[in-house]
Design a protein around this motif. Structure first.
Motif, PDB file in Angstrom:
ATOM      1  N   MET A   1       0.837  -1.184   0.000  1.00 24.39           N
ATOM      2  CA  MET A   1       0.000   0.000   0.000  1.00 24.39           C
ATOM      3  C   MET A   1       0.885   1.252   0.000  1.00 24.39           C
ATOM      4  O   MET A   1       1.839   1.359   0.753  1.00 24.39           O
ATOM      5  CB  MET A   1      -0.889  -0.025   1.242  1.00 24.39           C
ATOM      6  CG  MET A   1      -1.884   1.077   1.293  1.00 24.39           C
ATOM      7  SD  MET A   1      -3.046   0.684   2.620  1.00 24.39           S
ATOM      8  CE  MET A   1      -3.917   2.186   2.684  1.00 24.39           C
ATOM      9  N   ALA A   2       0.560   2.198  -0.877  1.00 20.87           N
ATOM     10  CA  ALA A   2       1.357   3.418  -1.014  1.00 20.87           C
ATOM     11  C   ALA A   2       1.197   4.322   0.201  1.00 20.87           C
ATOM     12  O   ALA A   2       0.121   4.408   0.783  1.00 20.87           O
ATOM     13  CB  ALA A   2       0.939   4.164  -2.277  1.00 20.87           C
ATOM     14  N   GLU A   3       2.285   4.958   0.571  1.00 18.64           N
ATOM     15  CA  GLU A   3       2.236   5.950   1.647  1.00 18.64           C
ATOM     16  C   GLU A   3       1.383   7.135   1.205  1.00 18.64           C
ATOM     17  O   GLU A   3       1.311   7.439   0.025  1.00 18.64           O
ATOM     18  CB  GLU A   3       3.655   6.440   1.960  1.00 18.64           C
ATOM     19  CG  GLU A   3       4.554   5.395   2.560  1.00 18.64           C
ATOM     20  CD  GLU A   3       4.184   5.081   3.999  1.00 18.64           C
ATOM     21  OE1 GLU A   3       3.827   6.000   4.744  1.00 18.64           O
ATOM     22  OE2 GLU A   3       4.254   3.894   4.350  1.00 18.64           O
ATOM     23  N   LYS A   4       0.794   7.803   2.162  1.00 23.33           N
ATOM     24  CA  LYS A   4      -0.010   8.994   1.861  1.00 23.33           C
ATOM     25  C   LYS A   4       0.799  10.248   2.160  1.00 23.33           C
ATOM     26  O   LYS A   4       1.623  10.266   3.074  1.00 23.33           O
ATOM     27  CB  LYS A   4      -1.284   9.008   2.724  1.00 23.33           C
ATOM     28  CG  LYS A   4      -2.207   7.831   2.483  1.00 23.33           C
ATOM     29  CD  LYS A   4      -3.052   8.089   1.287  1.00 23.33           C
ATOM     30  CE  LYS A   4      -4.113   6.990   1.170  1.00 23.33           C
ATOM     31  NZ  LYS A   4      -5.101   7.298   0.176  1.00 23.33           N
ATOM     32  N   ILE A   5       0.577  11.279   1.370  1.00 22.31           N
ATOM     33  CA  ILE A   5       1.200  12.578   1.599  1.00 22.31           C
ATOM     34  C   ILE A   5       0.117  13.656   1.623  1.00 22.31           C
ATOM     35  O   ILE A   5      -0.958  13.476   1.054  1.00 22.31           O
ATOM     36  CB  ILE A   5       2.266  12.914   0.530  1.00 22.31           C
ATOM     37  CG1 ILE A   5       1.642  12.961  -0.869  1.00 22.31           C
ATOM     38  CG2 ILE A   5       3.424  11.925   0.591  1.00 22.31           C
ATOM     39  CD1 ILE A   5       2.556  13.511  -1.947  1.00 22.31           C
ATOM     40  N   GLN A   6       0.418  14.765   2.293  1.00 22.48           N
ATOM     41  CA  GLN A   6      -0.494  15.904   2.346  1.00 22.48           C
ATOM     42  C   GLN A   6      -0.038  16.947   1.329  1.00 22.48           C
ATOM     43  O   GLN A   6       1.143  17.296   1.277  1.00 22.48           O
ATOM     44  CB  GLN A   6      -0.473  16.557   3.727  1.00 22.48           C
ATOM     45  CG  GLN A   6      -1.286  15.851   4.776  1.00 22.48           C
ATOM     46  CD  GLN A   6      -2.776  16.057   4.610  1.00 22.48           C
ATOM     47  OE1 GLN A   6      -3.500  15.082   4.592  1.00 22.48           O
ATOM     48  NE2 GLN A   6      -3.258  17.258   4.481  1.00 22.48           N
ATOM     49  N   VAL A   7      -0.971  17.446   0.529  1.00 29.73           N
ATOM     50  CA  VAL A   7      -0.717  18.551  -0.387  1.00 29.73           C
ATOM     51  C   VAL A   7      -1.894  19.516  -0.290  1.00 29.73           C
ATOM     52  O   VAL A   7      -2.925  19.182   0.297  1.00 29.73           O
ATOM     53  CB  VAL A   7      -0.529  18.076  -1.849  1.00 29.73           C
ATOM     54  CG1 VAL A   7       0.676  17.164  -1.974  1.00 29.73           C
ATOM     55  CG2 VAL A   7      -1.773  17.381  -2.377  1.00 29.73           C
ATOM     56  N   GLU A   8      -1.729  20.685  -0.858  1.00 29.19           N
ATOM     57  CA  GLU A   8      -2.812  21.662  -0.908  1.00 29.19           C
ATOM     58  C   GLU A   8      -3.070  22.034  -2.365  1.00 29.19           C
ATOM     59  O   GLU A   8      -2.151  22.062  -3.181  1.00 29.19           O
ATOM     60  CB  GLU A   8      -2.445  22.932  -0.147  1.00 29.19           C
ATOM     61  CG  GLU A   8      -2.312  22.742   1.334  1.00 29.19           C
ATOM     62  CD  GLU A   8      -1.935  24.034   2.039  1.00 29.19           C
ATOM     63  OE1 GLU A   8      -1.276  24.908   1.422  1.00 29.19           O
ATOM     64  OE2 GLU A   8      -2.291  24.162   3.219  1.00 29.19           O
ATOM     65  N   VAL A   9      -4.341  22.336  -2.646  1.00 33.82           N
ATOM     66  CA  VAL A   9      -4.733  22.817  -3.962  1.00 33.82           C
ATOM     67  C   VAL A   9      -5.392  24.177  -3.749  1.00 33.82           C
ATOM     68  O   VAL A   9      -6.315  24.294  -2.942  1.00 33.82           O
ATOM     69  CB  VAL A   9      -5.706  21.837  -4.659  1.00 33.82           C
ATOM     70  CG1 VAL A   9      -6.161  22.388  -5.994  1.00 33.82           C
ATOM     71  CG2 VAL A   9      -5.047  20.472  -4.847  1.00 33.82           C
ATOM     72  N   ALA A  10      -4.908  25.200  -4.469  1.00 35.42           N
ATOM     73  CA  ALA A  10      -5.403  26.562  -4.280  1.00 35.42           C
ATOM     74  C   ALA A  10      -5.914  27.140  -5.594  1.00 35.42           C
ATOM     75  O   ALA A  10      -5.324  26.938  -6.659  1.00 35.42           O
ATOM     76  CB  ALA A  10      -4.286  27.440  -3.737  1.00 35.42           C
ATOM     77  N   TYR A  11      -7.027  27.876  -5.469  1.00 35.50           N
ATOM     78  CA  TYR A  11      -7.575  28.607  -6.609  1.00 35.50           C
ATOM     79  C   TYR A  11      -8.221  29.871  -6.077  1.00 35.50           C
ATOM     80  O   TYR A  11      -8.811  29.857  -4.991  1.00 35.50           O
ATOM     81  CB  TYR A  11      -8.618  27.760  -7.352  1.00 35.50           C
ATOM     82  CG  TYR A  11      -9.158  28.421  -8.605  1.00 35.50           C
ATOM     83  CD1 TYR A  11      -8.336  28.669  -9.691  1.00 35.50           C
ATOM     84  CD2 TYR A  11     -10.493  28.797  -8.694  1.00 35.50           C
ATOM     85  CE1 TYR A  11      -8.824  29.262 -10.842  1.00 35.50           C
ATOM     86  CE2 TYR A  11     -10.989  29.394  -9.843  1.00 35.50           C
ATOM     87  CZ  TYR A  11     -10.159  29.627 -10.917  1.00 35.50           C
ATOM     88  OH  TYR A  11     -10.628  30.225 -12.066  1.00 35.50           O
ATOM     89  N   ALA A  12      -8.107  30.946  -6.827  1.00 36.15           N
ATOM     90  CA  ALA A  12      -8.658  32.214  -6.347  1.00 36.15           C
ATOM     91  C   ALA A  12      -9.279  33.009  -7.485  1.00 36.15           C
ATOM     92  O   ALA A  12      -8.752  33.066  -8.594  1.00 36.15           O
ATOM     93  CB  ALA A  12      -7.570  33.041  -5.693  1.00 36.15           C
ATOM     94  N   LEU A  13     -10.409  33.600  -7.150  1.00 35.95           N
ATOM     95  CA  LEU A  13     -11.056  34.598  -7.992  1.00 35.95           C
ATOM     96  C   LEU A  13     -11.005  35.902  -7.207  1.00 35.95           C
ATOM     97  O   LEU A  13     -10.724  35.884  -6.006  1.00 35.95           O
ATOM     98  CB  LEU A  13     -12.504  34.192  -8.263  1.00 35.95           C
ATOM     99  CG  LEU A  13     -12.703  32.913  -9.069  1.00 35.95           C
ATOM    100  CD1 LEU A  13     -14.187  32.556  -9.148  1.00 35.95           C
ATOM    101  CD2 LEU A  13     -12.141  33.071 -10.476  1.00 35.95           C
ATOM    102  N   PRO A  14     -11.297  37.028  -7.832  1.00 38.59           N
ATOM    103  CA  PRO A  14     -11.252  38.280  -7.075  1.00 38.59           C
ATOM    104  C   PRO A  14     -12.174  38.288  -5.855  1.00 38.59           C
ATOM    105  O   PRO A  14     -11.869  38.906  -4.846  1.00 38.59           O
ATOM    106  CB  PRO A  14     -11.691  39.330  -8.097  1.00 38.59           C
ATOM    107  CG  PRO A  14     -11.344  38.731  -9.418  1.00 38.59           C
ATOM    108  CD  PRO A  14     -11.530  37.249  -9.244  1.00 38.59           C
ATOM    109  N   HIS A  15     -13.284  37.578  -5.931  1.00 36.67           N
ATOM    110  CA  HIS A  15     -14.277  37.604  -4.860  1.00 36.67           C
ATOM    111  C   HIS A  15     -14.320  36.332  -4.007  1.00 36.67           C
ATOM    112  O   HIS A  15     -15.042  36.279  -3.028  1.00 36.67           O
ATOM    113  CB  HIS A  15     -15.660  37.851  -5.458  1.00 36.67           C
ATOM    114  CG  HIS A  15     -16.083  36.762  -6.407  1.00 36.67           C
ATOM    115  ND1 HIS A  15     -15.605  36.691  -7.700  1.00 36.67           N
ATOM    116  CD2 HIS A  15     -16.899  35.717  -6.252  1.00 36.67           C
ATOM    117  CE1 HIS A  15     -16.133  35.630  -8.292  1.00 36.67           C
ATOM    118  NE2 HIS A  15     -16.913  35.018  -7.439  1.00 36.67           N
ATOM    119  N   LYS A  16     -13.547  35.315  -4.367  1.00 38.56           N
ATOM    120  CA  LYS A  16     -13.604  34.047  -3.638  1.00 38.56           C
ATOM    121  C   LYS A  16     -12.292  33.292  -3.801  1.00 38.56           C
ATOM    122  O   LYS A  16     -11.774  33.173  -4.909  1.00 38.56           O
ATOM    123  CB  LYS A  16     -14.765  33.202  -4.181  1.00 38.56           C
ATOM    124  CG  LYS A  16     -14.945  31.871  -3.512  1.00 38.56           C
ATOM    125  CD  LYS A  16     -16.125  31.120  -4.129  1.00 38.56           C
ATOM    126  CE  LYS A  16     -16.319  29.772  -3.514  1.00 38.56           C
ATOM    127  NZ  LYS A  16     -17.414  29.032  -4.138  1.00 38.56           N
TER     128      LYS A  16
END
Length: 98
Positions: A1-16
């Motif tokens: 079983m593969a190890e798990k890693i933490q990552v972040e995904v970011a997206y931005a609009l001017p209002h959100k």
């Protein structure tokens, strides 16, 4: 079983803006992590096929081939509305007037 890693995904609009923490198997590609994050549901106007991506501000050319490391922050970029050089020229012209 593969190890798990933490990552972040970011997206931005001017209002959100949204940053989603995702636990993915080691060896996950940038594009797979974006899909696993579910960020498309938050931003229905987001079309991944047309989007540009980066990791911590550094552009990534091959989102399907870029393997993530623990702690990476994937950024999804919006298209530019105006060329940055033109925007600077516009500001300079406006400042010169007054």
């Amino acid at each position: 079983m593969a190890e798990k890693i933490q990552v972040e995904v970011a997206y931005a609009l001017p209002h959100k803006q949204k940053i989603v923490a995702v636990e993915v198997p080691e060896g996950t590609t940038l594009l797979d992590a974006v899909r696993l994050s579910g960020i498309e549901a938050e931003f229905p106007e987001l079309v991944l096929a047309d989007a540009k991506f980066g990791i911590f501000g550094k552009a990534v050319r091959d989102a399907e081939g870029e393997v993530l490391r623990a702690g990476d922050r994937v950024e999804i970029y919006r298209p530019l509305i105006i060329d940055p050089k033109q925007a600077r020229a516009n500001r300079a012209a406006k400042a010169a007037k007054g």
